[in-house]
Write a protein that holds these residues in place. Structure first.
Motif, PDB file in Angstrom:
ATOM      1  N   MET A   1       3.647   0.139 -15.792  1.00 51.58           N
ATOM      2  CA  MET A   1       4.121  -0.680 -14.570  1.00 51.58           C
ATOM      3  C   MET A   1       2.766  -1.410 -13.957  1.00 51.58           C
ATOM      4  N   TYR A   2       3.068  -2.606 -13.533  1.00 46.82           N
ATOM      5  CA  TYR A   2       2.133  -3.253 -12.947  1.00 46.82           C
ATOM      6  C   TYR A   2       2.534  -3.553 -11.557  1.00 46.82           C
ATOM      7  N   PHE A   3       1.355  -3.768 -10.725  1.00 48.17           N
ATOM      8  CA  PHE A   3       1.459  -4.310  -9.304  1.00 48.17           C
ATOM      9  C   PHE A   3       0.319  -5.360  -9.218  1.00 48.17           C
ATOM     10  N   ALA A   4       0.911  -6.284  -8.407  1.00 48.88           N
ATOM     11  CA  ALA A   4      -0.234  -7.445  -8.093  1.00 48.88           C
ATOM     12  C   ALA A   4      -0.185  -8.111  -6.892  1.00 48.88           C
ATOM     13  N   ALA A   5      -1.150  -7.956  -5.970  1.00 44.37           N
ATOM     14  CA  ALA A   5      -0.661  -8.440  -4.600  1.00 44.37           C
ATOM     15  C   ALA A   5      -2.258  -9.322  -4.082  1.00 44.37           C
ATOM     16  N   LEU A   6      -2.021 -10.199  -3.047  1.00 36.53           N
ATOM     17  CA  LEU A   6      -2.901 -10.917  -2.515  1.00 36.53           C
ATOM     18  C   LEU A   6      -3.078 -10.445  -1.393  1.00 36.53           C
ATOM     19  N   LEU A   7      -4.239 -10.075  -0.947  1.00 35.48           N
ATOM     20  CA  LEU A   7      -4.887  -9.957   0.535  1.00 35.48           C
ATOM     21  C   LEU A   7      -5.641 -11.029   1.111  1.00 35.48           C
ATOM     22  N   ALA A   8      -5.202 -11.756   1.930  1.00 30.35           N
ATOM     23  CA  ALA A   8      -6.140 -12.999   2.527  1.00 30.35           C
ATOM     24  C   ALA A   8      -6.514 -12.420   3.988  1.00 30.35           C
ATOM     25  N   ARG A   9      -7.796 -12.627   4.231  1.00 24.56           N
ATOM     26  CA  ARG A   9      -8.408 -12.331   5.417  1.00 24.56           C
ATOM     27  C   ARG A   9      -8.336 -13.542   6.191  1.00 24.56           C
ATOM     28  N   THR A  10      -7.648 -13.322   7.604  1.00 27.22           N
ATOM     29  CA  THR A  10      -7.522 -14.160   8.470  1.00 27.22           C
ATOM     30  C   THR A  10      -8.036 -13.836   9.710  1.00 27.22           C
ATOM     31  N   GLU A  11      -8.025 -14.798  10.861  1.00 28.41           N
ATOM     32  CA  GLU A  11      -8.524 -14.469  12.050  1.00 28.41           C
ATOM     33  C   GLU A  11      -8.061 -13.314  12.732  1.00 28.41           C
ATOM     34  N   ASP A  12      -6.655 -13.248  12.486  1.00 28.17           N
ATOM     35  CA  ASP A  12      -5.787 -11.698  12.902  1.00 28.17           C
ATOM     36  C   ASP A  12      -6.117 -10.487  11.909  1.00 28.17           C
ATOM     37  N   GLY A  13      -6.717 -10.552  10.903  1.00 26.68           N
ATOM     38  CA  GLY A  13      -6.788  -9.443  10.196  1.00 26.68           C
ATOM     39  C   GLY A  13      -6.441 -10.106   8.619  1.00 26.68           C
ATOM     40  N   TRP A  14      -5.811  -9.062   7.830  1.00 27.65           N
ATOM     41  CA  TRP A  14      -5.501  -9.176   6.608  1.00 27.65           C
ATOM     42  C   TRP A  14      -4.338  -9.494   6.525  1.00 27.65           C
ATOM     43  N   GLU A  15      -3.899 -10.374   5.720  1.00 23.02           N
ATOM     44  CA  GLU A  15      -2.146 -10.605   5.361  1.00 23.02           C
ATOM     45  C   GLU A  15      -2.129 -10.438   3.732  1.00 23.02           C
ATOM     46  N   ALA A  16      -0.988  -9.483   3.496  1.00 21.89           N
ATOM     47  CA  ALA A  16      -0.632  -9.230   2.124  1.00 21.89           C
ATOM     48  C   ALA A  16       0.418 -10.048   1.713  1.00 21.89           C
ATOM     49  N   SER A  17       0.394 -10.456   0.357  1.00 27.13           N
ATOM     50  CA  SER A  17       1.796 -10.902  -0.063  1.00 27.13           C
ATOM     51  C   SER A  17       1.802 -10.569  -1.630  1.00 27.13           C
ATOM     52  N   ASP A  18       2.884 -10.165  -1.895  1.00 19.97           N
ATOM     53  CA  ASP A  18       3.144  -9.723  -3.562  1.00 19.97           C
ATOM     54  C   ASP A  18       3.010 -11.027  -4.305  1.00 19.97           C
ATOM     55  N   THR A  19       2.666 -11.053  -5.461  1.00 19.08           N
ATOM     56  CA  THR A  19       2.524 -12.287  -6.211  1.00 19.08           C
ATOM     57  C   THR A  19       3.212 -11.899  -7.742  1.00 19.08           C
ATOM     58  N   GLU A  20       3.676 -13.043  -8.171  1.00 24.13           N
ATOM     59  CA  GLU A  20       4.189 -12.772  -9.711  1.00 24.13           C
ATOM     60  C   GLU A  20       3.016 -13.578 -10.376  1.00 24.13           C
ATOM     61  N   LEU A  21       2.664 -12.819 -11.374  1.00 24.45           N
ATOM     62  CA  LEU A  21       1.432 -13.372 -12.220  1.00 24.45           C
ATOM     63  C   LEU A  21       2.247 -13.948 -13.823  1.00 24.45           C
ATOM     64  N   ASP A  22       3.528 -14.029 -13.861  1.00 25.94           N
ATOM     65  CA  ASP A  22       3.939 -14.493 -15.241  1.00 25.94           C
ATOM     66  C   ASP A  22       3.569 -15.873 -15.517  1.00 25.94           C
ATOM     67  N   ASP A  23       3.405 -16.827 -14.285  1.00 26.10           N
ATOM     68  CA  ASP A  23       3.180 -18.240 -14.797  1.00 26.10           C
ATOM     69  C   ASP A  23       1.507 -18.321 -14.715  1.00 26.10           C
ATOM     70  N   VAL A  24       0.941 -17.365 -14.662  1.00 24.84           N
ATOM     71  CA  VAL A  24      -0.623 -17.523 -14.333  1.00 24.84           C
ATOM     72  C   VAL A  24      -1.088 -17.321 -15.745  1.00 24.84           C
ATOM     73  N   GLU A  25      -1.740 -18.209 -16.515  1.00 26.89           N
ATOM     74  CA  GLU A  25      -2.369 -18.305 -17.919  1.00 26.89           C
ATOM     75  C   GLU A  25      -3.763 -18.118 -17.971  1.00 26.89           C
ATOM     76  N   THR A  26      -4.574 -18.476 -17.110  1.00 28.07           N
ATOM     77  CA  THR A  26      -6.057 -18.577 -16.784  1.00 28.07           C
ATOM     78  C   THR A  26      -6.625 -17.879 -15.788  1.00 28.07           C
ATOM     79  N   LEU A  27      -7.817 -17.501 -15.713  1.00 27.07           N
ATOM     80  CA  LEU A  27      -8.421 -17.120 -14.490  1.00 27.07           C
ATOM     81  C   LEU A  27      -8.690 -18.260 -13.233  1.00 27.07           C
ATOM     82  N   SER A  28      -8.886 -19.490 -14.062  1.00 27.10           N
ATOM     83  CA  SER A  28      -8.794 -20.513 -13.113  1.00 27.10           C
ATOM     84  C   SER A  28      -7.310 -20.732 -12.302  1.00 27.10           C
TER      85      SER A  28
END
Length: 178
Positions: free
Chosen positions: A1-28
């Protein structure tokens, strides 16, 4: 089972969002996805795990090249998401190198019948380039965020992302997207 999330640092702290990597084909593509999560070009961490097997961290700071850490290269190599992270550069290979083995360069010293000269490190065989069960990448990727190289290398794949999020003060926001 896989899990992927984005943690973005903001002025107010960290914001998290789950992300679907099915359409991601490259590191770019992955880096672009991370940059979209932070319009102010702040730090974004892409956290990926395969339960009980391996975890990876991709750090994107603005337009800088992504920095990558993978806890177990061989385990990640057997995963579609891991393949995104295991670039030639990360594995220490020449980009675009021939994928087939160089039969003229084989050293047939009597160990080819399954006996290994060095049984200390397990190697995944059957791929064009053997990859060891060890961490690869930038182990100092989280140093400035409170997780040292040594700590990162000792994290267990079962709980690594939770431990990272806790050190960042983002465990609650990560838990909301799990």
């Amino acid at each position: 089972m896989y899990f992927a999330a984005l943690l973005a640092r903001t002025e107010d702290g960290w914001e998290a969002s789950d992300t679907e990597l099915d359409d991601v084909e490259t590191l770019s593509d992955l880096a672009d996805l991370a940059r979209e999560a932070s319009p102010d070009e702040d730090t974004v961490l892409v956290l990926i795990e395969q339960e009980d097997s391996w975890f990876g961290v991709v750090r994107v700071d603005g337009e800088d090249d992504p920095r990558i850490y993978v806890s177990d290269a061989a385990a990640a190599r057997r995963s579609a998401y891991g393949e995104l992270l295991l670039t030639d550069e990360l594995l220490g290979r020449e980009p675009g190198a021939d994928d087939g083995p160089d039969l003229d360069a084989l050293d047939l010293d009597g160990t080819e019948d399954g006996e290994s000269e060095d049984d200390d490190e397990e190697v995944v065989v059957g791929t064009a380039d053997a990859v060891t069960h060890s961490p690869v990448g930038d182990s100092g990727i989280l140093d400035d965020l409170g997780i040292s190289e040594k700590e990162l290398r000792t994290l267990d794949a079962n709980d690594a992302l939770n431990t990272i999020a806790e050190a960042l003060g983002a465990s609650e926001v990560l838990e909301t997207v799990r």
